[in-house]
Design an enzyme around this catalytic site. Structure first.
Site, mmCIF file in Angstrom:
data_model
loop_
_atom_site.group_PDB
_atom_site.id
_atom_site.type_symbol
_atom_site.label_atom_id
_atom_site.label_comp_id
_atom_site.label_asym_id
_atom_site.label_seq_id
_atom_site.Cartn_x
_atom_site.Cartn_y
_atom_site.Cartn_z
ATOM 1 C CG MET A 71 42.821 35.880 1.590
ATOM 2 S SD MET A 71 44.096 36.396 0.385
ATOM 3 C CE MET A 71 44.795 34.805 -0.080
ATOM 4 C CG ASP A 72 40.429 38.568 8.309
ATOM 5 O OD1 ASP A 72 39.454 39.112 7.744
ATOM 6 O OD2 ASP A 72 40.530 38.472 9.538
#
Length: 226
Positions: A75-76
């Protein structure tokens, strides 16, 4: 879109719709008349969206935990876990003040537009990271008619941004649910020294198995090498 919404979208995917479709339509009908598939599918999606609204956006256990425990979940960092635009506005306001420039809301909004455009060019491989870091300020100062150094502004901004971190509402609750079920990873195109400090300040590294920052890897998202 916060982490909760992204998790829901990730796990309540096309496969779920297909499963419900099989339950509500006869297999022979599907084979004989495929044209009926899309209307039925759309109806299932609409019912599912209405159900989620009625459940007050709650993510059910089936939606969150249907995958195997060894599933990798990257995930960013920015705008998924941390509110980057809030940090950006905070850091830029302080930087402009330090440079003797009035931090008007219109100036901050324009910088954000320039910054987004510069990072997109980096992802496309059209400019270098160094050009992004100083060029965004040089473009802004040129538009404002201000005689300031892009390099100096970048150094001030990076320091201010390093000390700015705002966790998106609901993110910690989602991470707590996911951490013992999946292998979580942070992936980011941000500057390594800045992201390290923001991650440490937000105290979120404990949720992740590893952290991958493009500056250290040598490739930017979304390149396959990353």
């Amino acid at each position: 879109m916060g982490l909760l919404d992204k998790v829901k979208n990730f796990f309540y995917d096309e496969e779920d719709v297909e499963d419900e479709y099989e339950e509500e339509t006869h297999k022979e009908v599907k084979k004989e008349n495929k044209r009926k598939y899309e209307p039925v599918k759309e109806d299932i999606v609409r019912k599912r969206e209405n159900r989620l609204e009625k459940e007050n956006e709650e993510v059910t256990e089936r939606e969150l935990f249907k995958a195997e425990s060894t599933f990798n979940f990257p995930m960013d960092l920015d705008d998924t876990i941390l509110d980057f635009h809030k940090s950006e506005a905070f850091a830029l306001k302080k930087t402009l003040e330090e440079l003797g420039i009035e931090p008007l809301s219109s100036t901050i909004e324009r910088y954000s537009e320039i910054n987004d455009a510069q990072w997109k060019l980096l992802e496309l491989g059209k400019i270098t990271r160094e050009q992004v870091l100083t060029g965004r300020f040089e473009i802004l100062f040129k538009e404002l008619g201000v005689n300031q150094s892009g390099d100096k502004a970048w150094q001030l901004y990076e320091n201010n941004l390093s000390n700015s971190y705002f966790i998106i509402d609901g993110t910690i609750d989602v991470l707590e649910k996911l951490k013992n079920k999946y292998r979580l990873f942070i992936v980011s195109n941000g500057t390594a020294s800045v992201q390290d400090k923001r991650i440490a300040g937000a105290d979120i590294s404990k949720y992740f198995e590893d952290i991958f920052i493009s500056q250290r890897i040598g490739y930017n998202k979304p390149k396959i090498e990353f």
